[in-house]
Design a protein around this motif. Structure first.
Motif, short mmCIF file in Angstrom:
data_model
loop_
_atom_site.label_atom_id
_atom_site.label_comp_id
_atom_site.label_asym_id
_atom_site.label_seq_id
_atom_site.Cartn_x
_atom_site.Cartn_y
_atom_site.Cartn_z
N GLU A 43 -9.79 -2.65 -6.02
CA GLU A 43 -9.26 -1.34 -6.39
C GLU A 43 -8.97 -0.51 -5.14
O GLU A 43 -7.95 0.18 -5.04
N GLY A 44 -9.87 -0.59 -4.16
CA GLY A 44 -9.68 0.15 -2.91
C GLY A 44 -8.49 -0.35 -2.12
O GLY A 44 -7.84 0.42 -1.39
N GLU A 45 -8.21 -1.66 -2.23
CA GLU A 45 -7.08 -2.23 -1.51
C GLU A 45 -5.76 -1.94 -2.20
O GLU A 45 -4.68 -2.09 -1.62
N GLY A 46 -5.85 -1.50 -3.48
CA GLY A 46 -4.65 -1.07 -4.18
C GLY A 46 -3.72 -2.19 -4.58
O GLY A 46 -2.71 -2.43 -3.92
N PRO A 47 -4.00 -2.92 -5.67
CA PRO A 47 -3.09 -3.98 -6.12
C PRO A 47 -1.68 -3.41 -6.36
O PRO A 47 -1.52 -2.24 -6.70
N ASP A 48 -0.67 -4.25 -6.19
CA ASP A 48 0.70 -3.82 -6.41
C ASP A 48 1.44 -4.90 -7.18
O ASP A 48 0.85 -5.92 -7.57
N ASP A 49 2.72 -4.69 -7.40
CA ASP A 49 3.49 -5.63 -8.22
C ASP A 49 3.52 -7.02 -7.59
O ASP A 49 3.45 -8.03 -8.30
N THR A 50 3.63 -7.10 -6.26
CA THR A 50 3.67 -8.40 -5.59
C THR A 50 2.38 -9.17 -5.83
O THR A 50 2.40 -10.38 -6.11
N PHE A 51 1.25 -8.47 -5.74
CA PHE A 51 -0.05 -9.11 -5.98
C PHE A 51 -0.16 -9.57 -7.43
O PHE A 51 -0.60 -10.70 -7.70
N ASP A 52 0.22 -8.73 -8.36
CA ASP A 52 0.11 -9.09 -9.78
C ASP A 52 0.96 -10.30 -10.12
O ASP A 52 0.57 -11.14 -10.94
N VAL A 53 2.14 -10.41 -9.50
CA VAL A 53 2.99 -11.58 -9.72
C VAL A 53 2.31 -12.84 -9.18
O VAL A 53 2.34 -13.90 -9.82
#
Length: 360
Positions: A43-53
């Motif tokens: 959560e601290g690293e902040g997932p984004d769309d690229t990570f979720d893919v």
């Protein structure tokens, strides 16, 4: 030093996962704490769309190519009363989190591994050794596992309770030994993580040559290096990327592997996430190579245990102690002798603990 548990698993992937969860039920509070810490870090690293893919693609590939491992996770989930989706995400982000760290330059852990055989060792014995440098939160979770799958070779391995596959190192009854090291890499993509790769190696392969054929043939996540040795003295370091790989082999001699890439094929993919971490990896690599070269022809299990416990300042010590700014230490050391099916295992700091003798 607290004692470690030994788990005994037999049967189908689901059955082995369920037995793992049952036998580690007393560690459930520690597993939940480790999961919470990992999710908070994510959560601290902040997932984004690229990570979720990347997470979705990795899961889809595992559903296609490694349904047995997912069945193991489901068995653990049922026995530990932890939601399957939550446990699966915990397992995946322990590896896929590197995508965020490489792109945003956050720090991590390291390990030291080496292998020797033939003229390099006393009596020609084959030896593979690893110091497991990892989050101290995993010290109480660290377990030894004796596995007898319904199909495949029996094997002995080190892992973390609540995690599937091989999360550190292991050896099978056919004489194949393997261990991993974490390397930050820009060559990441949907593929099998090393805990899956090492599981298949130990269950299905007896020689380094066939293990390498397997590693070259399957989609790889591209995060960890693997070091391998078999009872015949064949040694290898496989620097695994998602789209490429580097390989070093020896039929006798010495191979060392830490937490950076050495091969021409992979060197450009190394992500300098943590400059001190790179210097530490290079320092341990050089220290281990010098120590083993100085002992050429005399390398044995006694020397291997001594090397695991050795110190040479903050950037070259094989035995890693925790520091105020890093919750990481050598939580284990293992010396594997595949020709004898024997493992010497130390739980905790190798310079303070004892090495127990175990057999596959």
């Amino acid at each position: 030093m607290p004692e470690y548990q030994t788990l005994t698993l037999r049967g189908s992937p689901y059955a082995m996962g369920y037995q793992h969860g049952q036998q580690a039920l007393n560690l459930r509070p520690h597993i939940l704490a480790a999961m919470e810490a990992r999710f908070l870090r994510l959560e601290g690293e902040g997932p984004d769309d690229t990570f979720d893919v990347l997470v979705a693609g990795t899961r889809a590939l595992m559903e296609e190519l490694d349904a047995p491992l997912l069945a193991t996770i489901r068995g653990q989930s049922d026995a530990l009363s932890i939601e399957y989706e939550t446990l699966l995400r915990y397992d995946l982000i322990s590896y896929l989190g590197d995508d965020l760290r490489v792109r945003r330059l956050a720090g991590g852990q390291g390990c030291t591994t080496w292998a020797a055989s033939g003229a390099a060792t006393k009596g020609g014995r084959v030896i593979l050794a690893k110091n497991r440098d990892y989050d101290l939160d995993h010290l109480p979770l660290q377990v030894l596992v004796r596995a007898q799958p319904e199909g495949g070779f029996p094997y002995l391995y080190i892992t973390s309770a609540g995690s599937p596959g091989i999360y550190c190192a292991g050896m099978n009854a056919a004489g194949l030994a393997v261990a991993d090291t974490h390397v930050y890499s820009s060559d990441l993509g949907p593929g099998l993580p090393s805990f899956s790769l090492m599981l298949h190696l130990l269950q299905e392969h007896c020689h380094v040559s066939s293990a390498l054929d397997y590693l070259r043939s399957v989609p790889r996540l591209g995060r960890n290096n693997l070091i391998l040795a078999d009872a015949r003295g064949h040694l290898a370091v496989f620097e695994g990327g998602h789209t490429r790989y580097g390989l070093f082999e020896a039929r006798e001699g010495i191979l060392v592997n830490t937490n950076h890439f050495v091969s021409d094929e992979m060197r450009g993919c190394y992500a300098d996430v943590e400059p001190e971490g790179r210097e530490n990896s290079l320092g341990r690599y050089d220290y281990a190579r010098r120590a083993l070269a100085d002992a050429y022809g005399r390398i044995d299990t006694v020397l291997a245990c001594e090397l695991a416990a050795s110190h040479d300042g903050p950037l070259a010590s094989i035995c890693c102690h925790p520091r105020a700014e890093r919750n990481v230490a050598s939580i284990a050391a293992a010396v594997l002798v595949p020709g004898e099916g024997r493992m010497l295992f130390c739980h905790g700091l190798p310079c303070e603990g004892r090495f127990d003798e175990l057999y596959v």
